[in-house]
Scaffold this motif. Sequence first.
Motif, mmCIF file in Angstrom:
data_model
loop_
_atom_site.group_PDB
_atom_site.id
_atom_site.type_symbol
_atom_site.label_atom_id
_atom_site.label_comp_id
_atom_site.label_asym_id
_atom_site.label_seq_id
_atom_site.Cartn_x
_atom_site.Cartn_y
_atom_site.Cartn_z
ATOM 1 N N ALA A 1 10.535 47.954 -8.341
ATOM 2 C CA ALA A 1 10.219 47.291 -7.074
ATOM 3 C C ALA A 1 11.459 47.120 -6.203
ATOM 4 O O ALA A 1 11.364 47.126 -4.955
ATOM 5 N N VAL A 2 12.627 46.991 -6.835
ATOM 6 C CA VAL A 2 13.865 46.709 -6.093
ATOM 7 C C VAL A 2 14.497 47.962 -5.490
ATOM 8 O O VAL A 2 15.093 47.904 -4.405
ATOM 9 N N LEU A 3 14.369 49.113 -6.139
ATOM 10 C CA LEU A 3 15.065 50.324 -5.696
ATOM 11 C C LEU A 3 14.789 50.690 -4.231
ATOM 12 O O LEU A 3 15.730 50.961 -3.481
ATOM 13 N N PRO A 4 13.537 50.726 -3.753
ATOM 14 C CA PRO A 4 13.326 51.054 -2.333
ATOM 15 C C PRO A 4 13.918 50.007 -1.385
ATOM 16 O O PRO A 4 14.347 50.335 -0.278
ATOM 17 N N LEU A 5 13.952 48.760 -1.835
ATOM 18 C CA LEU A 5 14.559 47.707 -1.006
ATOM 19 C C LEU A 5 16.065 47.916 -0.890
ATOM 20 O O LEU A 5 16.654 47.677 0.172
ATOM 21 N N LEU A 6 16.686 48.364 -1.982
ATOM 22 C CA LEU A 6 18.122 48.643 -1.956
ATOM 23 C C LEU A 6 18.432 49.795 -1.009
ATOM 24 O O LEU A 6 19.465 49.785 -0.325
ATOM 25 N N GLN A 7 17.558 50.798 -0.946
ATOM 26 C CA GLN A 7 17.766 51.900 -0.008
ATOM 27 C C GLN A 7 17.721 51.384 1.426
ATOM 28 O O GLN A 7 18.526 51.792 2.269
ATOM 29 N N SER A 8 16.807 50.469 1.714
ATOM 30 C CA SER A 8 16.729 49.877 3.058
ATOM 31 C C SER A 8 17.967 49.043 3.358
ATOM 32 O O SER A 8 18.495 49.058 4.475
ATOM 33 N N PHE A 9 18.433 48.297 2.348
ATOM 34 C CA PHE A 9 19.636 47.474 2.515
ATOM 35 C C PHE A 9 20.850 48.373 2.762
ATOM 36 O O PHE A 9 21.690 48.090 3.622
ATOM 37 N N HIS A 10 20.948 49.447 1.997
ATOM 38 C CA HIS A 10 22.041 50.413 2.171
ATOM 39 C C HIS A 10 22.031 50.982 3.589
ATOM 40 O O HIS A 10 23.089 51.091 4.231
ATOM 41 N N PHE B 1 25.173 49.960 -4.810
ATOM 42 C CA PHE B 1 24.006 49.544 -5.581
ATOM 43 C C PHE B 1 22.832 50.517 -5.476
ATOM 44 O O PHE B 1 21.782 50.285 -6.088
ATOM 45 N N ILE B 2 22.968 51.602 -4.733
ATOM 46 C CA ILE B 2 21.914 52.616 -4.724
ATOM 47 C C ILE B 2 22.115 53.619 -5.858
ATOM 48 O O ILE B 2 21.267 54.496 -6.068
ATOM 49 N N ASN B 3 23.235 53.516 -6.578
ATOM 50 C CA ASN B 3 23.513 54.409 -7.698
ATOM 51 C C ASN B 3 23.274 53.681 -9.018
ATOM 52 O O ASN B 3 23.664 52.518 -9.179
#
Length: 662
Positions: free
Chosen positions: A429-438, A455-457
């Motif tokens: 659930a968090v991975l797509p949010l991290l892409q948006s944050f990045h 944090f996207i890696n």
Amino acid sequence: MAVYVGELSFSESALWLSGGSAILASELGLPLAPSFDGAFFISAFYLYAYCRRNLPQDASMTIQINLNQPPFSFLEPEQLQWLTGHLDLVFYPAGSVILNEGDASPGLFIVYKGVVSETDQSGNKLYARYGNEDIFDVRAILESGCKHKYTATEETLCYLLKTKNFIHLLDKSKDFSVYFKTDLGTRQNLVEQRDSGAGVSEFILSRIDEESIRPPVYVTGQTSLSRVAAIMEEQKYDAVLVRTAKEIGIVTGTDLLRATLLGDKTKQTKVADIAQFNLIEVKYGDFLFNALLKMTQHHIERVVVTRDGDIVGMLELMDMLSVFSTHSHVIAMRIEQSKTLKELVIAAKRLEVLIDSLNQQGVKIVAIMELITTLNRRLMQRAFELIFPKRLQQSVCILVLGSEGRGEQILKTDQDNAIILKNEHDREAVLPLLQSFHQALLDFGYPPCPGGVMFINDSWINTVDGWQGKVGRWLNSASPEAMMNMAIFMDGEAICGDMELFRQVKRSWQKPELRSSVASAWFARPALKFETPLNFLGNIREDHGHIDIKKGGIFPLVHGVRALSFEFGVSDTNTLVRLDRLQELQVLAPEVVQGLKDALLFFLRIRLRQQLESGVDNPGLSQQLSLSAMRSVDRSLLRHALHRVKKFKQLLINHYHLESFG
């Protein structure tokens, strides 16, 4: 003005030469002497040829160097005029020795044309090179003898201020004397004050006093909200202090509106029921800028002012904004009020303008770092709040690493961040949010990290247990890559989400058994990786006129302090604070700590100045200092700062027994 060839004087009023005397006298605007000494002929011919090539046609006996810069700008106009009347011009052919070890210096030398090398007596070890407008050898005057040898490496012209005249100016001008007789930090402060001059905002220099504060207005905790509102109206105040039997709090007009219009309180409610008791204080006599910084950090619009522990007044934001032109708090409020990422991007773009304004106004580099760190972190926190749904915000902890984690970043550099998951099952659930944050960070102006520390890696996403295991493997591996990963992670600061997650991870590397002497030594080794570029100072041809200030100065200092902090269990991340802790633990002597602080602050200030002047995209990524673009006073300060780094590296070599590595 006297004109010299080497140590030979041609009189106070005329040049005594043979052969070409009439030509040379005409060239320099000097009267022709009635007689000559043939022994001077060859040296005089060198001087004549040199002057024809290098002196302007109208040079005459005017001073051809800039005396309107430190340290000479510390002199009063009449003192500066006196100085120009007591400078002599000295010529040295290439290869000639100006001063030997042990010599008593005839005075202060200022290079006009050419290059002078400072070496040991054998000439094999180079300490420094001096170019246009550089000064030497003050130490020989103040300490009664040269410690090194000075040689003209090419045909050189210097201005000479005789020792007695130099001492005269030291006696006449306090700032001029302090500059030459004090440490790097005091010199840097003097130069910064002189540079900012009249351009320094009155706000920056103003302190909290009776004129800037409002006398406190008190009500008891039993006072009704309606009565409090009436008192505010009578006193024209937007806030009053609330006194109870145990403590003092504050209530604002906004608090009253929220309580009665949006909440369930009535006009008869006791004010103690809605007052805030966590007062933020500043001290009477502190700088107004520090009060503004606290307001920005705590998202408030007023602070209480104390003197000797007693409240003597309140300081309002609106009172301060009327005199503070950079409006940093306005940027903070824009960040706070942003409802979309697009609005946050607009606020982020204003930060570089704010930095430039603060720098031009002469604000201390420490204050700039603190303010920009506060604004940058609030920018990221607001983006996190907009991107992550509330149900997931306490399921993660976002870390900023590197210079941002240490609170030492000013202009934006590449992204360095990581994330801690409370539960592994949240990863998907968090991975797509991290892409948006990045992507939001990219839009704010943070380029991707070339080394992939983001944090996207996958390498920088872990649970608490996962991070604890990784830290243990890094420390047990002792490979260069593992040690640098540990160094990056050690500088981490939690800025979003559940902060307790990082505190659990942080405790894992503070265990004494993980900080063995072997691990500490391996951890410290990268501080010696890059050579200290002292030999390039003033000689722009040896490295195309540039030095990498991060490799040559900032990194070895920061990492060396980080290594000692790791060994001795210092949990703080900021380098200046780490130095204070190491001094408290008696790991470093007070004079070493102060010297390293002064050096780091100078590196950051001079780098920021050149970054802002570069005109390139992402100026924060530039680590190159152009020596040719620096004034002689800045090159001198840089030389001293780098010398402190060099001595600190030797301290690390001795402490960790890294002789073979160094």
